[in-house]
Enzyme design. Structure first.
Site, PDB file in Angstrom:
ATOM      1  N   LYS A 155       0.852  -1.197   0.000  1.00  0.00           N
ATOM      2  CA  LYS A 155       0.000   0.000   0.000  1.00  0.00           C
ATOM      3  C   LYS A 155       0.886   1.245   0.000  1.00  0.00           C
ATOM      4  O   LYS A 155       2.105   1.143   0.213  1.00  0.00           O
ATOM      5  CB  LYS A 155      -0.939  -0.026   1.209  1.00  0.00           C
ATOM      6  CG  LYS A 155      -0.225  -0.055   2.545  1.00  0.00           C
ATOM      7  CD  LYS A 155      -1.180  -0.381   3.672  1.00  0.00           C
ATOM      8  CE  LYS A 155      -0.437  -0.572   4.964  1.00  0.00           C
ATOM      9  NZ  LYS A 155      -0.838   0.263   6.048  1.00  0.00           N
TER      10      LYS A 155
ATOM     11  N   TYR B  41      16.761  29.703   7.932  1.00  0.00           N
ATOM     12  CA  TYR B  41      15.590  30.383   8.501  1.00  0.00           C
ATOM     13  C   TYR B  41      15.634  30.335  10.024  1.00  0.00           C
ATOM     14  O   TYR B  41      15.888  29.283  10.612  1.00  0.00           O
ATOM     15  CB  TYR B  41      14.296  29.728   8.032  1.00  0.00           C
ATOM     16  CG  TYR B  41      13.962  29.998   6.581  1.00  0.00           C
ATOM     17  CD1 TYR B  41      13.717  31.299   6.138  1.00  0.00           C
ATOM     18  CD2 TYR B  41      13.880  28.945   5.675  1.00  0.00           C
ATOM     19  CE1 TYR B  41      13.400  31.543   4.810  1.00  0.00           C
ATOM     20  CE2 TYR B  41      13.559  29.176   4.347  1.00  0.00           C
ATOM     21  CZ  TYR B  41      13.320  30.482   3.917  1.00  0.00           C
ATOM     22  OH  TYR B  41      13.009  30.716   2.615  1.00  0.00           O
TER      23      TYR B  41
HETATM   24  C1  LIG Z   1      -3.227  -5.004   8.860  1.00  0.00           C
HETATM   25  C2  LIG Z   1      -1.778  -4.784   8.536  1.00  0.00           C
HETATM   26  N1  LIG Z   1      -0.972  -5.854   8.416  1.00  0.00           N
HETATM   27  C3  LIG Z   1       0.338  -5.714   8.139  1.00  0.00           C
HETATM   28  C4  LIG Z   1       0.901  -4.459   7.966  1.00  0.00           C
HETATM   29  C5  LIG Z   1       2.388  -4.352   7.672  1.00  0.00           C
HETATM   30  O1  LIG Z   1       3.044  -3.778   8.766  1.00  0.00           O
HETATM   31  P1  LIG Z   1       4.649  -3.608   8.736  1.00  0.00           P
HETATM   32  O2  LIG Z   1       4.933  -2.573   7.704  1.00  0.00           O
HETATM   33  O3  LIG Z   1       4.968  -3.143  10.112  1.00  0.00           O
HETATM   34  O4  LIG Z   1       5.198  -4.936   8.394  1.00  0.00           O
HETATM   35  C6  LIG Z   1       0.107  -3.332   8.080  1.00  0.00           C
HETATM   36  C7  LIG Z   1       0.701  -1.997   7.930  1.00  0.00           C
HETATM   37  O5  LIG Z   1       0.197  -0.985   8.245  1.00  0.00           O
HETATM   38  C8  LIG Z   1      -1.277  -3.491   8.385  1.00  0.00           C
HETATM   39  O6  LIG Z   1      -2.086  -2.443   8.502  1.00  0.00           O
END
Ligand SMILES: Cc1ncc(COP(=O)(O)O)c(C=O)c1O
Length: 387
Positions: free
Chosen positions: A39, A256
């Site tokens: 994602k 700044y």
């Molecule tokens: C439901 C879920 N599983 C797994 C993950 C993966 O987490 P990580 O990046 O800590 O491995 C996420 C990340 O936000 C998540 O929301």
């Protein structure tokens, strides 16, 4: 000379991290599969190239339908998990068309399913809340919801999942309680719990599927450990060129607000990167930067397009030299600590001004030789240059 603001993405390192995670998961729970969490544009690394580079056995986890559509186009057969599930009837229809695995975490999603009988059953992931208190059904509803789900889809299409709140803290009592709650369910269905932190710190939670995000990109999910210490290789290297040099006198202020004052006569290198490119504005005086084999310090406030680094009057650094903001030479975990943020935020926050370059598309291409990380930098405390 250009600003040279470039994120180089090493796809060999991505594949290395994927196989390390897959080996760990399989060793802990034979047959366990890996859901690559891609994602947010693969945590800022680029969704399409990342998906293309991962092996055929990879499944994928996404937050939006648009991310799922991109993957389905590239991987017609892949398992794709929609982590927050469908949010209305139109999204349910789209999820069916795309043959997505859908997380069910709210009663309205169950109702949507019940109101639209399916010709081909979807893979459904019942999300149970074991202590994260974000998504998922409370314990009092698990049995009832499972029963309703089983009347919608065969048991072989149902996985029970939960998400850890504190797996990044070693020996977390809270994670143990979450695990106990999950295993108490004793439903005989496939299960999934582990994120990156749990894969390394709590392997007994691997079950049927692990969901790996941060670790895939070579970044440590644990606050006090670097990715390299876990055998991971950083996938992103962020660099920019030196675009200006300026000699300053002792007592002069930089940037700044003049929040850094030179203690002695010195020289500043100005780099072509700033918060407009996604480099953190919060990076404190002293945040390390790597140029020509040495570590220097950010001084003064980060600007939108530039930042200043103190290199000293005797430095050989010149205009056009490349500075590494994070990468193999300088772990992003260290930069995040200096910017008082978490490493997830930094690659995710890069903007469209940054040029992306991909290496290692071809499996036969050799990865770059390992670069030694200065131990002082790894400890994140001492950096060459003056306070
Ligand atoms: C439901 C879920 N599983 C797994 C993950 C993966 O987490 P990580 O990046 O800590 O491995 C996420 C990340 O936000 C998540 O929301």
């Amino acid at each position: 000379m250009s600003r040279g603001t470039t994120a180089s993405i090493n796809l060999n390192h991505l594949r290395h991290n994927f196989s390390l995670v897959a080996q760990k998961a399989d060793a802990a729970s034979p047959g366990c599969g890996v859901i690559a969490i891609v994602k947010a544009d693969a945590y800022g690394h680029g969704l399409e190239p990342v998906v293309k580079a991962l092996p055929q056995e990879a499944a994928f986890g996404v937050a939006t339908l648009s991310e799922a559509r991109t993957i389905r186009r590239l991987r017609p057969q892949a398992k794709i998990l929609l982590l927050e599930g469908f949010l209305d009837a139109a999204e349910l229809q789209a999820a069916r068309t795309l043959a997505l695995d859908c997380v069910i975490h709210q009663p309205f999603q169950l109702q949507l399913l019940e109101n639209s009988p399916q010709q081909v059953p979807l893979n459904l992931w019942l999300k149970v809340d074991t202590g994260m208190n974000r998504l998922g059904f409370p314990r009092s509803q698990w049995t009832d919801v499972l029963q309703r789900l089983k009347s919608i889809a065969p048991a072989s299409n149902i996985t029970v999942m939960t998400h850890f709140a504190s797996a990044d803290q070693a020996d977390s009592e809270h994670s143990m309680k979450q695990l106990e709650a999950l295993t108490d369910l004793e439903c005989g269905l496939s299960m999934s719990a582990a994120n990156s932190a749990a894969i390394f710190s709590f392997p007994e939670t691997s079950f049927r599927w692990v969901r790996a995000g941060l670790a895939l990109y070579g970044i440590s999910p644990m606050a006090d450990i670097l990715g390299s210490e876990l055998g991971l290789k950083p996938v992103m290297r962020l660099a920019a060129n030196v675009i200006a040099l300026k000699d300053i006198q002792a007592g002069e202020k930089v940037g700044y607000g003049g929040c850094w004052q030179a203690p002695v006569d010195s020289r500043i290198a100005v780099l072509g990167i700033g918060y407009g490119d996604g480099y953190p504005w919060h990076a404190r005086n002293g945040t390390p930067v790597y140029i020509n084999g040495l570590y220097y310090k950010v001084v003064g406030r980060v600007s939108m397009d530039m930042l200043a680094v103190e290199i000293g009057r005797d430095s050989a650094v010149g205009i056009g030299d490349e500075a590494v903001l994070w990468g193999e030479e300088l772990p992003v975990e260290v930069v995040a600590r200096h910017a008082e943020t978490i490493p997830y935020v930094l690659p995710c926050g890069l903007t469209s001004r940054v040029q992306y370059v991909y290496t290692g598309q071809n499996d036969l291409e050799l990865s770059a030789p390992p670069v030694h990380v200065d131990e002082n930098i790894a400890a994140s405390s001492t950096v060459r240059g003056r306070e």
